[in-house]
Design a protein around this motif. Structure first.
Motif, PDB file in Angstrom:
ATOM      1  N   GLY A  51       0.803  -1.183   0.000  1.00 23.60           N
ATOM      2  CA  GLY A  51       0.000   0.000   0.000  1.00 23.60           C
ATOM      3  C   GLY A  51       0.852   1.255   0.000  1.00 23.60           C
ATOM      4  N   ILE A  52       0.205   2.361  -0.083  1.00 23.02           N
ATOM      5  CA  ILE A  52       0.864   3.669  -0.052  1.00 23.02           C
ATOM      6  C   ILE A  52       0.521   4.322   1.277  1.00 23.02           C
ATOM      7  N   GLU A  53       1.563   4.833   1.943  1.00 26.07           N
ATOM      8  CA  GLU A  53       1.381   5.473   3.243  1.00 26.07           C
ATOM      9  C   GLU A  53       1.877   6.904   3.212  1.00 26.07           C
ATOM     10  N   THR A  54       1.239   7.751   4.027  1.00 24.91           N
ATOM     11  CA  THR A  54       1.742   9.098   4.291  1.00 24.91           C
ATOM     12  C   THR A  54       1.634   9.322   5.785  1.00 24.91           C
ATOM     13  N   GLY A  55       2.663   9.848   6.385  1.00 19.93           N
ATOM     14  CA  GLY A  55       2.665  10.107   7.822  1.00 19.93           C
ATOM     15  C   GLY A  55       2.430   8.841   8.636  1.00 19.93           C
ATOM     16  N   GLY A  56       2.857   7.680   8.101  1.00 21.91           N
ATOM     17  CA  GLY A  56       2.698   6.425   8.808  1.00 21.91           C
ATOM     18  C   GLY A  56       1.282   5.843   8.740  1.00 21.91           C
ATOM     19  N   VAL A  57       0.392   6.460   7.930  1.00 17.79           N
ATOM     20  CA  VAL A  57      -0.982   5.973   7.804  1.00 17.79           C
ATOM     21  C   VAL A  57      -1.201   5.453   6.386  1.00 17.79           C
ATOM     22  N   SER A  58      -1.757   4.242   6.296  1.00 13.00           N
ATOM     23  CA  SER A  58      -2.052   3.646   4.995  1.00 13.00           C
ATOM     24  C   SER A  58      -3.157   4.432   4.302  1.00 13.00           C
ATOM     25  N   ARG A  59      -2.882   4.851   3.065  1.00 12.55           N
ATOM     26  CA  ARG A  59      -3.861   5.656   2.308  1.00 12.55           C
ATOM     27  C   ARG A  59      -4.448   4.882   1.129  1.00 12.55           C
ATOM     28  N   VAL A  60      -3.640   4.051   0.487  1.00  8.25           N
ATOM     29  CA  VAL A  60      -4.078   3.258  -0.660  1.00  8.25           C
ATOM     30  C   VAL A  60      -3.669   1.822  -0.417  1.00  8.25           C
ATOM     31  N   ASN A  61      -4.635   0.893  -0.585  1.00 12.15           N
ATOM     32  CA  ASN A  61      -4.363  -0.531  -0.367  1.00 12.15           C
ATOM     33  C   ASN A  61      -4.777  -1.329  -1.584  1.00 12.15           C
ATOM     34  N   VAL A  62      -3.981  -2.347  -1.893  1.00 11.93           N
ATOM     35  CA  VAL A  62      -4.302  -3.276  -2.970  1.00 11.93           C
ATOM     36  C   VAL A  62      -4.398  -4.657  -2.345  1.00 11.93           C
ATOM     37  N   THR A  63      -5.548  -5.307  -2.552  1.00 14.95           N
ATOM     38  CA  THR A  63      -5.751  -6.635  -1.970  1.00 14.95           C
ATOM     39  C   THR A  63      -5.110  -7.694  -2.861  1.00 14.95           C
ATOM     40  N   GLY A  64      -5.030  -8.907  -2.358  1.00 19.01           N
ATOM     41  CA  GLY A  64      -4.496 -10.022  -3.139  1.00 19.01           C
ATOM     42  C   GLY A  64      -5.288 -10.297  -4.402  1.00 19.01           C
ATOM     43  N   SER A  65      -6.564  -9.960  -4.409  1.00 17.05           N
ATOM     44  CA  SER A  65      -7.403 -10.176  -5.596  1.00 17.05           C
ATOM     45  C   SER A  65      -7.349  -8.996  -6.577  1.00 17.05           C
ATOM     46  N   GLY A  66      -6.558  -7.954  -6.215  1.00 19.97           N
ATOM     47  CA  GLY A  66      -6.389  -6.817  -7.116  1.00 19.97           C
ATOM     48  C   GLY A  66      -7.332  -5.664  -6.876  1.00 19.97           C
ATOM     49  N   ASN A  67      -8.185  -5.750  -5.872  1.00 17.14           N
ATOM     50  CA  ASN A  67      -9.069  -4.621  -5.556  1.00 17.14           C
ATOM     51  C   ASN A  67      -8.244  -3.497  -4.949  1.00 17.14           C
ATOM     52  N   ILE A  68      -8.606  -2.257  -5.295  1.00 18.35           N
ATOM     53  CA  ILE A  68      -7.884  -1.085  -4.807  1.00 18.35           C
ATOM     54  C   ILE A  68      -8.785  -0.311  -3.854  1.00 18.35           C
ATOM     55  N   GLY A  69      -8.255   0.015  -2.694  1.00 16.46           N
ATOM     56  CA  GLY A  69      -8.999   0.784  -1.712  1.00 16.46           C
ATOM     57  C   GLY A  69      -8.288   2.065  -1.376  1.00 16.46           C
ATOM     58  N   ILE A  70      -8.979   3.174  -1.492  1.00 21.63           N
ATOM     59  CA  ILE A  70      -8.463   4.470  -1.064  1.00 21.63           C
ATOM     60  C   ILE A  70      -9.295   4.860   0.150  1.00 21.63           C
ATOM     61  N   GLY A  71      -8.654   4.951   1.303  1.00 22.28           N
ATOM     62  CA  GLY A  71      -9.365   5.258   2.537  1.00 22.28           C
ATOM     63  C   GLY A  71      -9.946   4.021   3.208  1.00 22.28           C
ATOM     64  N   THR A  72      -9.677   2.853   2.669  1.00 23.92           N
ATOM     65  CA  THR A  72     -10.139   1.605   3.266  1.00 23.92           C
ATOM     66  C   THR A  72      -9.096   0.518   3.035  1.00 23.92           C
ATOM     67  N   SER A  73      -8.940  -0.374   3.997  1.00 22.21           N
ATOM     68  CA  SER A  73      -7.987  -1.471   3.848  1.00 22.21           C
ATOM     69  C   SER A  73      -8.656  -2.730   3.323  1.00 22.21           C
ATOM     70  N   ASN A  74      -9.984  -2.701   3.175  1.00 26.73           N
ATOM     71  CA  ASN A  74     -10.717  -3.887   2.739  1.00 26.73           C
ATOM     72  C   ASN A  74     -11.711  -3.535   1.622  1.00 26.73           C
ATOM     73  N   PRO A  75     -11.205  -3.172   0.427  1.00 26.45           N
ATOM     74  CA  PRO A  75     -12.119  -2.820  -0.666  1.00 26.45           C
ATOM     75  C   PRO A  75     -12.872  -4.057  -1.164  1.00 26.45           C
ATOM     76  N   LEU A  76     -14.204  -3.952  -1.249  1.00 28.96           N
ATOM     77  CA  LEU A  76     -15.025  -5.088  -1.663  1.00 28.96           C
ATOM     78  C   LEU A  76     -15.241  -5.162  -3.170  1.00 28.96           C
ATOM     79  N   ASN A  77     -14.876  -4.094  -3.899  1.00 29.84           N
ATOM     80  CA  ASN A  77     -14.982  -4.072  -5.355  1.00 29.84           C
ATOM     81  C   ASN A  77     -13.662  -3.596  -5.947  1.00 29.84           C
ATOM     82  N   LYS A  78     -13.582  -3.577  -7.273  1.00 26.26           N
ATOM     83  CA  LYS A  78     -12.329  -3.250  -7.963  1.00 26.26           C
ATOM     84  C   LYS A  78     -11.725  -1.927  -7.529  1.00 26.26           C
ATOM     85  N   LEU A  79     -12.569  -0.899  -7.339  1.00 25.54           N
ATOM     86  CA  LEU A  79     -12.076   0.391  -6.860  1.00 25.54           C
ATOM     87  C   LEU A  79     -13.067   0.940  -5.846  1.00 25.54           C
TER      88      LEU A  79
END
Length: 170
Positions: free
Chosen positions: A1-29
């Motif tokens: 994921g991408i972090e700023t100030g030690g906080v995760s901002r963008v996460n990519v799951t093992g299935s390729g879903n991308i989450g901005i502001g969430t660590s558990n995106p349920l859809n592609k974006l």
């Protein structure tokens, strides 16, 4: 994921879903607020969609699209409908205009342009226009026809007089 100030901002799951502001995106974006409660999801597939959600209520949230002009297209982008800044809605036209206020304009080149108001399978009417005439129909058939300055009531082709009521004379 991408972090700023030690906080995760963008996460990519093992299935390729991308989450901005969430660590558990349920859809592609998924773009979520900091709490993860409210957000927008983009879900591609056979039926693709954009949805706004509220995770606290497991319900959909409100979605507002704000633009000068909003257009909707089908079949590789062909424009089918637009809402302009004046509040005019055009279906089959890219420039809905009215002499006073705003409204709904329906245009069609190759066939009748029709507006239908109906209680499903029950009562209703259609207003349609061709190059030659305007028609007001109940859902069961033609009731009024305006053609060349003539009005037909129960007559689909008024060709004489100003008002033709069932030209068969009954």
């Amino acid at each position: 994921g991408i972090e700023t100030g030690g906080v995760s901002r963008v996460n990519v799951t093992g299935s390729g879903n991308i989450g901005i502001g969430t660590s558990n995106p349920l859809n592609k974006l998924v773009v979520a607020e900091d709490t993860g409660q409210h957000g927008i999801e983009f879900a591609p597939g056979t039926l693709s969609y954009i949805q706004a959600y509220d995770r606290a209520t497991t319900d959909y949230g409100d979605l507002r699209i704000d633009a000068q002009t909003i257009t909707f297209g089908t079949d590789i982008g062909a424009e089918r409908m637009r809402i302009d800044a004046a509040g005019n809605v055009g279906i089959g036209t890219t420039s809905p205009t009215f002499s006073t206020g705003s409204g709904l304009e329906v245009q069609r080149v190759s066939a009748d342009a029709t507006l239908r108001l109906e209680h499903t399978g029950q009562n209703g009417f259609e207003i349609s226009a061709t190059a030659a005439e305007c028609k007001f129909n109940s859902v069961s058939g033609r009731d009024f026809t305006f053609s060349g300055g003539n009005v037909g009531i129960g007559n689909s082709s008024p060709t004489y007089g100003k008002v033709v009521v069932n030209s068969a004379g009954s």
